[in-house]
Design a protein around this motif. Structure first.
Motif, mmCIF file in Angstrom:
data_model
loop_
_atom_site.group_PDB
_atom_site.id
_atom_site.type_symbol
_atom_site.label_atom_id
_atom_site.label_comp_id
_atom_site.label_asym_id
_atom_site.label_seq_id
_atom_site.Cartn_x
_atom_site.Cartn_y
_atom_site.Cartn_z
ATOM 1 N N VAL A 51 0.690 -1.286 -0.081
ATOM 2 C CA VAL A 51 0.042 0.138 -0.060
ATOM 3 C C VAL A 51 1.015 1.180 0.118
ATOM 4 C CG1 VAL A 51 -1.595 1.418 1.328
ATOM 5 C CG2 VAL A 51 -1.937 -1.103 1.253
ATOM 6 N N SER A 52 2.054 1.217 0.579
ATOM 7 C CA SER A 52 2.763 2.177 0.647
ATOM 8 C C SER A 52 3.262 2.953 -0.671
ATOM 9 C CB SER A 52 4.153 1.995 1.596
ATOM 10 O OG SER A 52 5.038 1.063 0.802
ATOM 11 N N TYR A 53 3.128 1.897 -1.791
ATOM 12 C CA TYR A 53 3.467 2.444 -2.989
ATOM 13 C C TYR A 53 2.436 3.639 -3.641
ATOM 14 C CZ TYR A 53 7.222 -1.008 -4.035
ATOM 15 O OH TYR A 53 8.424 -1.613 -4.205
ATOM 16 N N LEU A 54 1.285 3.588 -2.929
ATOM 17 C CA LEU A 54 0.095 4.629 -3.446
ATOM 18 C C LEU A 54 0.693 6.158 -3.065
ATOM 19 C CD1 LEU A 54 -3.142 2.777 -2.103
ATOM 20 C CD2 LEU A 54 -2.032 3.052 -4.502
ATOM 21 N N SER A 55 1.739 6.065 -2.249
ATOM 22 C CA SER A 55 2.083 7.191 -1.805
ATOM 23 C C SER A 55 2.842 7.885 -2.818
ATOM 24 C CB SER A 55 3.353 7.370 -0.481
ATOM 25 O OG SER A 55 4.318 6.393 -0.974
ATOM 26 N N LEU A 56 3.453 7.154 -3.953
ATOM 27 C CA LEU A 56 4.051 7.725 -5.046
ATOM 28 C C LEU A 56 2.916 8.528 -5.934
ATOM 29 C CD1 LEU A 56 5.821 4.543 -6.328
ATOM 30 C CD2 LEU A 56 7.044 6.368 -5.193
ATOM 31 N N PHE A 57 1.869 8.558 -5.585
ATOM 32 C CA PHE A 57 0.940 9.400 -6.215
ATOM 33 C C PHE A 57 1.198 10.786 -5.958
ATOM 34 C CE2 PHE A 57 -1.624 5.592 -7.390
ATOM 35 C CZ PHE A 57 -1.778 5.850 -8.867
ATOM 36 N N ILE A 82 -0.149 32.317 -1.083
ATOM 37 C CA ILE A 82 -1.704 32.009 -1.019
ATOM 38 C C ILE A 82 -2.121 31.179 -2.228
ATOM 39 C CG2 ILE A 82 -4.070 32.558 -0.905
ATOM 40 C CD1 ILE A 82 -3.144 34.950 0.907
ATOM 41 N N LYS A 83 -1.439 31.656 -3.345
ATOM 42 C CA LYS A 83 -1.816 30.915 -4.712
ATOM 43 C C LYS A 83 -1.086 29.543 -4.848
ATOM 44 C CE LYS A 83 -3.007 35.189 -7.419
ATOM 45 N NZ LYS A 83 -2.328 36.023 -8.736
ATOM 46 N N LEU A 84 0.002 29.545 -4.236
ATOM 47 C CA LEU A 84 0.805 28.323 -4.319
ATOM 48 C C LEU A 84 0.164 27.375 -3.349
ATOM 49 C CD1 LEU A 84 3.915 27.122 -5.021
ATOM 50 C CD2 LEU A 84 4.492 27.713 -2.578
ATOM 51 N N ASN A 85 -0.375 27.733 -2.206
ATOM 52 C CA ASN A 85 -1.382 26.800 -1.428
ATOM 53 C C ASN A 85 -2.394 26.391 -2.403
ATOM 54 O OD1 ASN A 85 0.258 27.322 0.849
ATOM 55 N ND2 ASN A 85 -1.006 28.896 1.660
ATOM 56 N N GLY A 86 -3.248 27.108 -3.124
ATOM 57 C CA GLY A 86 -4.114 26.532 -3.714
ATOM 58 C C GLY A 86 -3.710 25.655 -4.763
ATOM 59 N N LEU A 87 -2.555 25.993 -5.572
ATOM 60 C CA LEU A 87 -1.886 25.123 -6.550
ATOM 61 C C LEU A 87 -1.697 23.905 -6.046
ATOM 62 C CD1 LEU A 87 -1.263 25.774 -9.476
ATOM 63 C CD2 LEU A 87 1.044 25.918 -8.653
ATOM 64 N N PHE A 88 -1.323 23.720 -4.799
ATOM 65 C CA PHE A 88 -0.780 22.384 -4.347
ATOM 66 C C PHE A 88 -2.018 21.783 -3.814
ATOM 67 C CE2 PHE A 88 3.605 23.630 -4.825
ATOM 68 C CZ PHE A 88 4.388 22.655 -4.635
ATOM 69 N N MET A 89 -2.870 22.308 -3.211
ATOM 70 C CA MET A 89 -4.058 21.539 -2.783
ATOM 71 C C MET A 89 -4.949 21.291 -3.859
ATOM 72 S SD MET A 89 -5.631 20.685 -0.071
ATOM 73 C CE MET A 89 -5.080 21.830 1.386
ATOM 74 N N PHE A 92 -3.026 17.911 -4.700
ATOM 75 C CA PHE A 92 -3.008 16.795 -3.981
ATOM 76 C C PHE A 92 -4.676 16.345 -3.832
ATOM 77 C CE2 PHE A 92 1.212 18.094 -2.803
ATOM 78 C CZ PHE A 92 1.808 16.951 -2.809
ATOM 79 N N LEU A 93 -5.658 17.086 -4.085
ATOM 80 C CA LEU A 93 -6.767 16.462 -4.069
ATOM 81 C C LEU A 93 -7.301 15.479 -5.405
ATOM 82 C CD1 LEU A 93 -9.068 19.835 -3.179
ATOM 83 C CD2 LEU A 93 -8.851 17.543 -1.691
ATOM 84 N N ILE A 139 -6.905 9.713 3.032
ATOM 85 C CA ILE A 139 -6.901 10.866 3.924
ATOM 86 C C ILE A 139 -5.619 11.880 4.219
ATOM 87 C CG2 ILE A 139 -7.259 11.623 6.108
ATOM 88 C CD1 ILE A 139 -9.005 8.853 6.495
ATOM 89 N N SER A 140 -4.713 11.083 4.013
ATOM 90 C CA SER A 140 -3.237 11.904 4.184
ATOM 91 C C SER A 140 -3.107 12.978 3.000
ATOM 92 C CB SER A 140 -2.096 11.080 4.216
ATOM 93 O OG SER A 140 -1.911 10.295 2.902
ATOM 94 N N PHE A 141 -3.426 12.703 1.704
ATOM 95 C CA PHE A 141 -3.127 13.555 0.572
ATOM 96 C C PHE A 141 -3.515 14.811 0.676
ATOM 97 C CE2 PHE A 141 -1.531 9.639 -1.449
ATOM 98 C CZ PHE A 141 -0.770 10.211 -2.573
ATOM 99 N N PRO A 142 -4.705 15.194 0.943
ATOM 100 C CA PRO A 142 -5.200 16.893 1.296
ATOM 101 C C PRO A 142 -4.125 17.448 2.384
ATOM 102 C CG PRO A 142 -7.180 15.425 0.998
ATOM 103 C CD PRO A 142 -5.803 14.447 1.325
ATOM 104 N N LEU A 143 -3.805 16.633 3.496
ATOM 105 C CA LEU A 143 -3.104 17.160 4.324
ATOM 106 C C LEU A 143 -1.414 17.539 3.941
ATOM 107 C CD1 LEU A 143 -4.133 17.848 7.271
ATOM 108 C CD2 LEU A 143 -5.486 16.600 5.971
#
Length: 504
Positions: A51-57, A82-89, A92-93, A139-143
């Motif tokens: 399952v840890s391989y999914l972290s590669l996403f 602020i824009k960088l945060n939006g870009l990364f969020m 990751f979603l 769950i971990s990805f959006p964080l």
């Protein structure tokens, strides 16, 4: 709070976190192994590795955040952050959703994934465990952007304090479920619940304390292209790490079954503790290194070389103490900790920890490469060596068993980290590798002297008795510390330690 204080206290808390975690695991793991048994532990370990391989996403985006955050910070560009945060969020979603979908495919094909060496009951257990672990990953990805934001703001006290809470809560929630008969399923459910709780705390801290803000309007997609190019090679690094540290378990499981994975998993778990002792120091220097690269002028190389050598020596002194004890009393520790059925993990552990010491004491070099956007060479070379590692592991496991997988990984580390990366650091990054290894000579000589002395002591003391084990470990450690002070440190370093910590 000043950055230097955050770094100093953060580094201390990193080791407190590890100390708490290791003490807890030393007590908890033997109980867990005896409750769930070797086969169930093997299934749990293998499933977790897969399952840890999914972290590669994550595609290497997480390490990229700090670099681009620092670029906006030195320009006082709060709107850009602020824009960088939006870009990364946003990224990751989407990536988190892809990870969940891929996890669902893995769950539905669990039988073909694990192979014929597992019983029907073991496959059913693996399926339930995989479902819980996939949910945890999703769950971990959006964080990830939020955690990266906290790290970029150098709030190491909060982060490492939270890790201490995680270390303490994990066994206290897992053990009652184990005793109630829920086995590895209860243990995995407890881990998922704790992860959710930690995520809530991180979100609250980022928003309420650090004023994390985000916008999805007018995002800088040109910057996203730059982030993607930068991250693509970090992604190759992540693939390499997954191959080096998790593919072995999968290969061993396919050839030898759950019991062999359990033994290999014990060696891998101890190796992960060893890795942690080094990264606890280097992680707190990530923002500082990125800041030097982004903001400093002609004295940049001098400052980077200073960090590279100083942190490397600190890391070697710390891991050297652990390494000498692993070599001298590692087998006896496994006997007391996991039981005599796991003694075969000792040679696997030695093959893992000795070569990995090279990249451990040079891991600030990786951060320097990434900050300078010169990590392409490392990524490509490591990926190619990792592919050779898989081929060698498959060939050797079929001939000599689990030790073959460990040996293949060790060989890849020696070639990649020991030779190719040191050449690259010297020729293309501007780091003084000859000075680095000259500074490491004292601690290395100390390790070489102490190990045979410790083994000699065991001829007169029975280390398989608990009292004898403690005596050998304590004497070995004391000899190591005395020799480190005498031959491992320079006069300047001794005087600095006296004035700073001993007030002499």
């Amino acid at each position: 709070m000043k950055t230097t204080r955050q770094i100093r206290i953060g580094a201390i808390l990193s080791y407190v976190s590890m100390a708490v975690g290791y003490v807890v695991q030393i007590v908890y793991t033997p109980l867990m192994l005896r409750i769930i048994g070797s086969n169930q532990y093997g299934v749990y370990n293998l499933t977790n590795s897969i399952v840890s391989y999914l972290s590669l996403f994550s595609l290497g985006f997480a390490p990229a955040y700090v670099r681009f955050f620092m670029r906006h910070k030195v320009r006082n560009d709060s709107e850009g952050v602020i824009k960088l945060n939006g870009l990364f969020m946003s990224a990751f979603l989407i990536l988190g959703l892809l990870a969940l979908l891929s996890g669902g495919i893995m769950v539905s094909n669990i039988g073909g994934l694990l192979g014929s060496k597992f019983s029907i009951a073991e496959l059913k257990l693996a399926k339930i465990l995989m479902i819980l672990m996939v949910v945890n990953i999703g769950i971990s990805f959006p964080l990830i952007p939020i955690v990266s934001f906290i790290q970029a703001n150098e709030r190491f006290i909060f982060q490492n304090g939270l890790n201490i809470v995680r270390q303490i809560c994990s066994p206290f929630l897992s053990l009652p479920l184990l005793l109630a008969g829920y086995g590895a399923i209860g243990m995995t459910a407890a881990t998922t619940a704790i992860s959710i709780g930690i995520s809530v705390c991180q979100f609250w801290y980022a928003v309420r304390v650090l004023h994390f803000k985000i916008t999805f309007k007018n995002l800088e997609f040109d910057e996203f292209k730059e982030v993607s190019i930068f991250s693509s090679f970090i992604f190759l690094n992540a693939v390499t790490d997954q191959i080096n540290w998790n593919a072995d378990k999968f290969i061993v499981g396919r050839y030898s079954g759950a019991l062999a994975v359990a033994i290999y998993g014990i060696a891998a778990q101890l190796n992960s503790y060893y890795l942690g002792f080094s990264t606890a120091i280097s992680n707190v220097f990530i923002p500082k290194i990125n800041n030097i690269v982004a903001d400093y002028g002609i004295d940049k190389n001098e400052k980077l070389n200073s960090i590279f050598v100083t942190v490397g020596k600190m890391q070697l002194i710390v891991v050297g103490l652990i390494l000498t004890n692993i070599i001298v009393v590692g087998k006896e520790f496994i006997f007391f900790w996991a039981g005599k059925d796991y003694l075969a993990a000792y040679p696997l552990l030695l093959v893992m920890v000795i070569p990995v010491t090279i990249p451990l004491i040079q891991n600030t070099g990786i951060t320097i490469q990434q900050a300078m956007n010169k990590h392409i060479f490392r990524s490509i070379v490591y990926f190619l060596i990792a592919l050779l590692n898989i081929v060698a592991s498959i060939s050797l496991v079929g001939r000599i068993g689990s030790i073959g997988a460990a040996a293949a990984t060790a060989g890849s580390l020696i070639i990649g980290n020991g030779f190719l990366m040191n050449w690259y650091y010297e020729k293309h990054i501007g780091l003084n590798v000859f000075k680095f290894w000259r500074k490491m000579s004292g601690p290395i000589l100390t390790i070489i002297i102490v190990c045979p002395v410790g083994v000699l002591i065991k001829r007169f003391v029975n280390a398989y008795s608990f009292v004898g084990f403690v005596i050998v470990a304590v004497i070995t450690s004391l000899i190591y510390l005395v020799l480190i002070w005498i031959i491992g440190l320079t006069n300047h370093e001794r005087e600095m330690l006296k004035s700073r910590y001993l007030h002499v």
